[in-house]
Design an enzyme around this catalytic site. Structure first.
Site, PDB file in Angstrom:
ATOM      1  N   SER A   8      -1.808  -5.662   1.707  1.00 26.16           N
ATOM      2  CA  SER A   8      -2.090  -3.685   1.862  1.00 26.16           C
ATOM      3  C   SER A   8      -3.010  -3.362   1.452  1.00 26.16           C
ATOM      4  O   SER A   8      -2.850  -3.520   0.132  1.00 26.16           O
ATOM      5  CB  SER A   8      -0.418  -3.909   2.025  1.00 26.16           C
ATOM      6  OG  SER A   8       0.032  -3.222   0.387  1.00 26.16           O
ATOM      7  N   ASP A   9      -3.076  -2.174   1.599  1.00 26.17           N
ATOM      8  CA  ASP A   9      -3.730  -0.584   0.557  1.00 26.17           C
ATOM      9  C   ASP A   9      -2.419  -0.242  -0.236  1.00 26.17           C
ATOM     10  O   ASP A   9      -1.399  -0.686   0.116  1.00 26.17           O
ATOM     11  CB  ASP A   9      -4.845   0.178   1.671  1.00 26.17           C
ATOM     12  CG  ASP A   9      -5.897   0.348   1.045  1.00 26.17           C
ATOM     13  OD1 ASP A   9      -5.447   0.584  -1.040  1.00 26.17           O
ATOM     14  OD2 ASP A   9      -6.829   0.979   0.678  1.00 26.17           O
ATOM     15  N   TYR A  10      -2.603   0.265  -1.343  1.00 29.21           N
ATOM     16  CA  TYR A  10      -2.316   0.964  -1.920  1.00 29.21           C
ATOM     17  C   TYR A  10      -0.714   1.691  -1.321  1.00 29.21           C
ATOM     18  O   TYR A  10      -1.205   2.897  -0.658  1.00 29.21           O
ATOM     19  CB  TYR A  10      -2.557   2.096  -2.802  1.00 29.21           C
ATOM     20  CG  TYR A  10      -1.821   2.045  -3.977  1.00 29.21           C
ATOM     21  CD1 TYR A  10      -2.200   1.935  -5.508  1.00 29.21           C
ATOM     22  CD2 TYR A  10      -0.493   3.730  -4.091  1.00 29.21           C
ATOM     23  CE1 TYR A  10      -1.121   2.330  -6.715  1.00 29.21           C
ATOM     24  CE2 TYR A  10       0.065   4.187  -4.504  1.00 29.21           C
ATOM     25  CZ  TYR A  10      -0.433   3.375  -5.992  1.00 29.21           C
ATOM     26  OH  TYR A  10       0.501   4.094  -6.654  1.00 29.21           O
ATOM     27  N   THR A  11       0.194   0.865  -0.505  1.00 24.43           N
ATOM     28  CA  THR A  11       1.834   1.906  -0.220  1.00 24.43           C
ATOM     29  C   THR A  11       1.355   2.548   1.151  1.00 24.43           C
ATOM     30  O   THR A  11       1.868   2.845   1.791  1.00 24.43           O
ATOM     31  CB  THR A  11       2.062   2.883  -0.713  1.00 24.43           C
ATOM     32  OG1 THR A  11       1.004   4.005  -0.625  1.00 24.43           O
ATOM     33  CG2 THR A  11       2.214   2.844  -1.853  1.00 24.43           C
TER      34      THR A  11
END
Length: 759
Positions: free
Chosen positions: A299-302
């Site tokens: 995933s990307d950040y959060t």
């Protein structure tokens, strides 16, 4: 044949399962898959607890790190970090500085955790690590993918020496809206050019053997269509057709996977109401079922936690479930997987087989990187040992920077400037100092200091005292007395070099702009300096296509100098004084005005096209206050030697399916210096079952031509080069009439036609 999306994925996707029905394409050329992982991996999976399995799917930034404005989920202190590594709750860390801490944590992972699974250290190595190269968009202006492969290789060597084995690059998003700040991380607006740079950067990062200690696992991002975000806004929704997705936005990802990339980062944006991180048709249907991708998705950040704010998940538990079932294997930073996946597996809502498959992929990639056999490789150097600049990398940075510069205009041959006998006034907020030269994503300490523009010009002059340096204005605000001082310096000079444009903080992530012009304070400075009547050379610092006006647009010469990295001043001096003949070409179209964006050359035809001979004709596809044309089109750029295109020939006027067509043209250097020309091949089908762009780049050659000499440039065109996504969402090639251009840009060239036939 259409690939079926699993029933669970289809249920999550709803009506969008029709929208994203995968087309039939050959599988990318990857190595043996995770399903074929060896007995060591299978033995580990058999012995792992559910929590340990989820730990292999949980990635975090370094402890005690606070990034203002970024979500603070998953933040931990140093002791918690060690405890999590010891308990097997972490697969790796990203952007953590220094060898010593990495070594300590890796030793805990392999010697103190129950199963001894090594950590994987990742970083945002976007355009260099210690040696900062031009931003990727600037580098794409070289039109030399081989150069990008070399700079990615150099970055991998430097980053791996600091313990990193994974990079969250290359960004392969197509960017056609110049308001979007993250366009600076990609290769521009064209699919063909982006494909070449995506593959080259993957090859450079990963090297010939991923298990070598100086390789970086590449991660093409952001999957998918992030560059089409509405309004040019980061993290915003995307609403495009499946055909546009498949024709424009997916091919660079496919090129990166074909080059061997084994991780992919999902995007923040949604498409047709489905956030990418929870879109099974993308992450399972396209990546797994259709393309047979064997690596893992991070995933990307959060981004998984952000499903709640999207209004797609009610809470963290549901967000974790939807992301994981859709095909996101590794969660970055949020900690949602560790908090919720064990219970979701226990309840039967997440099958154990899905969990095992994700873990198998991650362990397989770690094995490919050689981490199981040599977990401390690259981490055993002396701590805090200062590293000297690598002379070869510094030389490469200078080569890369000067090849990235684009000369847009050069009236009265004001460039190149002589190194002696003329007084030069270097004016503008970027005239002196080293700030705003490296560009976004220059993260890590110990980087080589950049060469300022004033230092580069002064070092090249026979008399350094011939250079007067005046700021004149700030980047977005005037300076008291600044314009007066600049005008005085201009009057005393023979030529003005105006260093203006965007700061580092105007381009990059979360840095969208509604006005892509020069900030008003600098525009006022340019107008005042131009009023002196002295010749003006503009050095344009920018991370996007810009809309130029007034004195900037009307300057005698304009050089697009982007953010060029550590060798900025030297590279600019090389071009300004003629030691290097500019050979860069635009990877993005410069519009006439901000209101034209999104703007790109490969637009669709309309039923009421505006004829070239009458740009003011009513009831046509037109603006009332400007032309439809680009100010400077995609592919444009000139050197110090003019060239002429003529003598275009086709090997035949009919191309049968299964055959090849040879296209030749003669390019002549009519100047007194060597020319380095980017010869471009464009094609367009006149009529098809699906409307087609007015032009599409199909190939290009960068050639050197001596003064007064000619060179015959030849391209080979095959029917597959004319492929497009048909009505049934499958790749197709249709017989018909085609136009071809051999050209110096997307808005010029010499033209021939041919027919594609079934026999």
């Amino acid at each position: 044949m259409h690939v079926r999306i699993p029933a669970m994925a289809a249920a999550l996707l709803g009506l969008a399962s029709v929208f994203f029905s995968p087309a039939s394409l050959p599988a990318p050329a990857t190595a043996e898959g995770a399903k074929g992982a060896d007995a060591r991996i299978e033995s580990l999976i058999a012995r792992m607890t559910v929590e340990e399995k989820v730990g292999q799917l949980s990635l975090y930034g370094p402890a005690n790190t606070n990034i203002p404005g970024n979500p603070q989920a998953g933040q931990r202190n140093a002791q918690q970090e060690i405890d999590d590594v010891r308990a097997g709750r972490v697969t790796g860390l990203f952007n953590n500085e220094g060898l010593e801490r990495k070594r300590v944590l890796q030793e805990v992972a392999v010697r103190e955790s129950r199963l001894g699974i090594p950590l994987l250290y990742g970083a945002d190595v976007i355009h260099g690590f210690r040696t900062i190269f031009p931003m990727p968009l600037a580098e794409a202006a070289s039109w030399e993918p081989e150069l990008a492969e070399r700079t990615a290789r150099a970055a991998a060597v430097e980053a791996s020496a600091d313990g990193f084995r994974w990079t969250f690059a290359p960004m392969v998003d197509i960017a056609r809206d110049a308001r979007w700040g993250r366009g600076i991380e990609g290769a521009g607006e064209d699919v063909y050019l982006a494909n070449q740079f995506a593959a080259a950067r993957v090859r450079g990062f990963q090297g010939a053997d991923l298990s070598r200690g100086d390789s970086l696992l590449a991660t093409p991002k952001h999957f998918a269509a992030y560059g089409a975000a509405e309004g040019g806004l980061d993290y915003a929704a995307t609403d495009i057709s499946e055909r546009t997705l498949r024709q424009v936005y997916l091919p660079p990802f496919r090129a990166a996977l074909d080059a061997g990339a084994l991780s992919v980062m999902s995007a923040f944006n949604e498409i047709s109401g489905i956030p990418s991180i929870a879109n099974p048709a993308l992450l399972t249907g396209v990546l797994r079922d259709e393309w047979k991708f064997k690596g893992f998705v991070v995933s990307d950040y959060t981004a998984d936690e952000e499903l709640i704010a999207h209004g797609y998940a009610a809470d963290g538990r549901e967000a974790a479930k939807q992301s994981f079932l859709a095909g996101t294997d590794v969660s970055m930073q949020s900690g949602l997987y560790m908090r919720h996946l064990p219970e979701l597996v226990a309840s039967g809502e997440v099958p154990m087989a899905r969990l095992d498959d994700a873990v198998r992929r991650v362990l397989w990639v770690k094995q490919k990187l050689g981490l199981f056999d040599q977990p401390l490789r690259g981490l055993d150097a002396a701590p805090a040992q200062p590293r000297a600049d690598n002379p070869a990398h510094i030389a490469l940075a200078r080569e890369d920077a000067r090849r990235s510069i684009v000369l847009l205009k050069n009236e009265r041959a004001v460039l190149p400037l002589p190194k002696a006998g003329r007084k030069i006034a270097l004016i503008g907020p970027f005239a002196s100092g080293t700030q705003d030269l490296l560009g976004a994503w220059s993260l890590f300490p110990g980087q080589a200091a950049p060469v300022g523009i004033d230092d580069g010009l002064r070092a090249a002059l026979a008399d350094p005292g011939a250079l007067a340096v005046v700021r004149g204005s700030g980047i977005d605000a005037p300076l008291a007395g600044g314009i007066e001082a600049a005008v005085a310096a201009a009057r005393e000079a023979d030529v003005v070099v105006l260093a203006i444009g965007e700061s580092e903080r105007m381009s990059g992530e979360a840095r969208s702009r509604t006005d892509i012009g020069i900030p008003q304070a600098q525009q006022d400075l340019a107008e005042a300096v131009a009023a002196t009547g002295k010749p003006v050379v503009v050095l344009l610092s920018n991370g996007r296509a810009m809309a130029l006006k007034g004195a900037v647009r009307n300057a005698d010469a304009i050089l697009v100098t982007w953010f060029l990295g550590v060798q900025t001043g030297n590279a600019i001096a090389d071009v300004v004084f003629g030691d290097f003949n500019p050979s860069g070409r635009l990877p993005v179209s410069f519009p006439q005005a901000s209101g034209q964006v999104p703007f790109y050359y490969g637009q669709k035809r309309t039923g009421r096209p505006l004829p070239d001979y009458d740009q003011a004709m009513a009831f046509k596809t037109r603006y009332v206050d400007t032309t439809n044309r680009a100010l400077y089109p995609f592919g444009h750029g000139i050197g110090y030697a003019p060239v002429r295109y003529d003598g275009m020939e086709l090997s035949q006027d009919r191309l049968p399916i299964g055959g090849t067509l040879r296209v030749r043209a003669t390019v002549t250097n009519t100047g007194q210096r060597e020319a380095e020309e980017v010869v471009q091949l464009y094609a367009a089908e006149r009529a098809a079952s699906v409307t087609r762009p007015v032009r599409e780049l199909k190939n290009f050659r960068k050639v050197r031509i001596g003064p007064g000499a000619s060179k015959v440039v030849e391209f080979t065109l095959r029917p597959d080069d004319l492929q497009f996504i048909g009505r049934d969402m499958k790749p197709t090639v249709e017989p018909g009439e085609f136009d071809l251009w051999v050209a110096p840009s997307a808005a010029d060239g010499i033209k021939k036609s041919f027919a594609l036939t079934r026999e």
